[in-house]
Motif scaffolding. Structure first.
Motif, PDB file in Angstrom:
ATOM      1  N   GLY A 168       3.434   5.697  -6.699  1.00  0.00           N
ATOM      2  CA  GLY A 168       2.389   4.742  -6.359  1.00  0.00           C
ATOM      3  C   GLY A 168       2.155   4.583  -4.870  1.00  0.00           C
ATOM      4  O   GLY A 168       1.314   3.787  -4.447  1.00  0.00           O
ATOM      5  N   SER A 217       1.386  -4.055  -8.785  1.00  0.00           N
ATOM      6  CA  SER A 217       0.323  -3.494  -9.621  1.00  0.00           C
ATOM      7  C   SER A 217       0.115  -2.006  -9.373  1.00  0.00           C
ATOM      8  O   SER A 217      -0.390  -1.297 -10.255  1.00  0.00           O
ATOM      9  CB  SER A 217      -0.992  -4.251  -9.364  1.00  0.00           C
ATOM     10  N   ARG A 218       0.513  -1.521  -8.197  1.00  0.00           N
ATOM     11  CA  ARG A 218       0.234  -0.131  -7.850  1.00  0.00           C
ATOM     12  C   ARG A 218       1.450   0.782  -7.905  1.00  0.00           C
ATOM     13  O   ARG A 218       1.291   1.997  -8.029  1.00  0.00           O
ATOM     14  CB  ARG A 218      -0.399  -0.063  -6.450  1.00  0.00           C
ATOM     15  N   LYS A 219       2.644   0.222  -7.791  1.00  0.00           N
ATOM     16  CA  LYS A 219       3.790   1.129  -7.816  1.00  0.00           C
ATOM     17  C   LYS A 219       4.093   1.563  -9.244  1.00  0.00           C
ATOM     18  O   LYS A 219       3.851   0.817 -10.203  1.00  0.00           O
ATOM     19  CB  LYS A 219       5.003   0.504  -7.143  1.00  0.00           C
ATOM     20  N   LYS A 220       4.599   2.782  -9.379  1.00  0.00           N
ATOM     21  CA  LYS A 220       4.741   3.397 -10.694  1.00  0.00           C
ATOM     22  C   LYS A 220       6.196   3.605 -11.115  1.00  0.00           C
ATOM     23  O   LYS A 220       6.469   4.291 -12.087  1.00  0.00           O
ATOM     24  CB  LYS A 220       3.994   4.733 -10.702  1.00  0.00           C
ATOM     25  N   TYR A 269       0.596   2.369  -1.026  1.00  0.00           N
ATOM     26  CA  TYR A 269       0.093   1.273  -1.841  1.00  0.00           C
ATOM     27  C   TYR A 269      -1.356   0.931  -1.535  1.00  0.00           C
ATOM     28  O   TYR A 269      -2.054   0.388  -2.376  1.00  0.00           O
ATOM     29  CB  TYR A 269       0.970   0.034  -1.643  1.00  0.00           C
ATOM     30  N   SER A 300      -5.359   1.741  -0.593  1.00  0.00           N
ATOM     31  CA  SER A 300      -6.352   2.770  -0.862  1.00  0.00           C
ATOM     32  C   SER A 300      -6.889   3.299   0.463  1.00  0.00           C
ATOM     33  O   SER A 300      -6.741   2.638   1.500  1.00  0.00           O
ATOM     34  CB  SER A 300      -7.498   2.185  -1.696  1.00  0.00           C
TER      35      SER A 300
END
Length: 443
Positions: free
Chosen positions: A284, A24-27, A287, A289
């Protein structure tokens, strides 16, 4: 049985949660991920470089802890597959291998085993050495994370010295006074576990399933590198054994670090240069936060740092200063061994802070950078540079900092970097293993 099933389900859920978070977070563009995943699925494991010397080091479960440490040290390795001596003629690798022993598991065992060592003292010797009833269990309690006032109330240099010495000094008539017992801590860590009881005669089988134990989950030489990358990333293996189908003997032993070095060797290839030139933020990474980063303040007790590592099953922590979390150092699970090296570490044990610990380690090793200099990068650092740092510095994590205050805002591990390039096709491991992947990966 129900509890074991719950633990397996929980572990597998954690694997899924991690990889879902990564996805969901990697781009990295999905089509590029699919191309890379498909490519790794076509590369056979047999193409991966062999371990140095071409032969995988193994040990039997009935090997003494002292001999195991000697093998790890002389072979310059941090983990080793453990054979079941009762199944040496078996052709089934599930019977032949019990798991993988990690160096840090041994270090933790020595600390936690201090209770058993102290118990070996006779009542009179214990009293003479200054080990009161409340002190005998203190070191074990601290190693296990009970770092409250009650746990440290009876802890003294003499108590720790007697515990680590295990009563051998008292038996020899050479260590019945507190200073002599404490001085035993000045001996080299390896000498303690190679020469002193109960450490030297304890077998590997006694700790094979202790903290940081890893199951034996192999791949075949004709398997794909994708299976290795997934085991090392999503499924949190630190190393993957390689066997031939129908033959239980090890052909290779692939670690996270070796894969990162392999990626570093891909420089010059279009696909790698294209990806690695991007800043990590564009991919991203990190990963997690900033509020998910687990840190330890420099003025906290060092045992609080080890407690956090244990509770969160992580191998290292950034040491920070102040509310803005300025990074000032790094401690890893392996640094626990320094607690056994010098009695200076225990001279002010109740107040031993992380900073005090790092300073003492620097004096012990005569290397001020040993613990106190963290490996860092910025959000605009190129992924290629991060990979170069991880490979050249032989570290397992790099901390991401921001601003002039070098505030810690993220951590990038070897696992994260490997995860960056791939995803898991549906039912991949169930199809590969030919039996339930949950059976092996959830144990």
């Amino acid at each position: 049985m129900a509890q074991a099933k719950t633990e397996k389900t929980s572990k597998l859920a954690n694997y899924d949660a991690y990889f879902e978070m990564v996805q969901s977070r990697k781009k990295l563009p999905r089509n590029l991920q699919e191309t890379l995943t498909d490519a790794f699925a076509k590369i056979p494991v047999s193409s991966f470089p062999q371990v140095p010397g071409g032969k995988v080091i193994e040990i039997d479960a009935d090997t003494s802890i002292g001999d195991a440490v000697k093998i790890l040290s002389e072979s310059n390795i941090l983990s080793v597959p453990v054979r079941n001596p009762a199944a040496q003629n078996s052709k089934d690798w599930r019977e032949r291998y019990l798991g993988i022993l990690d160096y840090s598991a041994i270090v933790l065992w020595v600390l936690e085993g201090a209770d058993a060592a102290a118990a070996a003292l006779s009542a009179s010797s214990a009293a003479a050495a200054g080990v009161g009833a409340g002190a005998v269990g203190a070191l074990g309690a601290l190693a296990l994370g009970a770092t409250g006032p009650a746990a440290v109330a009876g802890l003294t240099v003499a108590a720790v010295g007697a515990a680590v010495a295990g009563g051998v000094a008292a038996d020899r008539g050479a260590g019945k006074d507190a200073p002599t017992a404490a001085d035993k801590l000045g001996e080299d860590f390896y000498k303690v576990i190679l020469q002193e009881e109960p450490f030297k005669s304890t077998k590997v089988s006694s700790i094979i399933k202790s903290y940081r134990w890893a199951p034996f989950v192999p791949v075949a030489t004709d398997s794909s590198m994708l299976s290795v990358l997934l085991l090392l990333s999503k499924y949190r293996m630190r190393n993957v054994p390689v066997i031939e189908r129908g033959n239980p003997f090890l052909k290779n032993f692939i670690t996270q670090s070796a894969v990162i070095r392999g990626l570093e060797g891909c420089k010059g290839r279009d696909w790698f240069d294209c990806i690695s030139a991007h800043p990590i933020s564009e991919l991203g990474l990190p990963y997690m936060s900033p509020d998910e980063v687990i840190c330890v303040q420099n003025d906290e007790l060092i045992l609080e740092a080890f407690k956090k590592m244990r509770e969160n099953n992580i191998g290292g922590l950034p040491v920070v200063e102040g509310p803005k979390r300025k990074i000032v150092g790094n401690v890893s699970i392996r640094d626990i061994r320094f607690l056994l090296l010098k009695p200076e570490l225990f001279s002010n044990f109740r107040q031993l802070t992380v900073t005090g610990f790092m300073n003492t380690v620097a004096s012990v090793t005569h290397d001020a950078t040993k613990v106190s200099t963290p490996i860092t990068c910025k959000l605009d650092s190129a992924l290629g540079n991060v990979i170069d740092t991880l490979a050249s510095k032989l570290v397992h994590r790099i901390y991401v900092t921001a601003g002039e205050d070098d505030e810690v805002i993220g951590v990038i591990t070897l696992r994260d970097v490997i995860s960056c390039f791939i995803f898991e096709p549906q039912n991949f491991f169930d199809n590969y293993f030919g039996f339930s992947a949950q059976e092996m990966l959830g144990q």
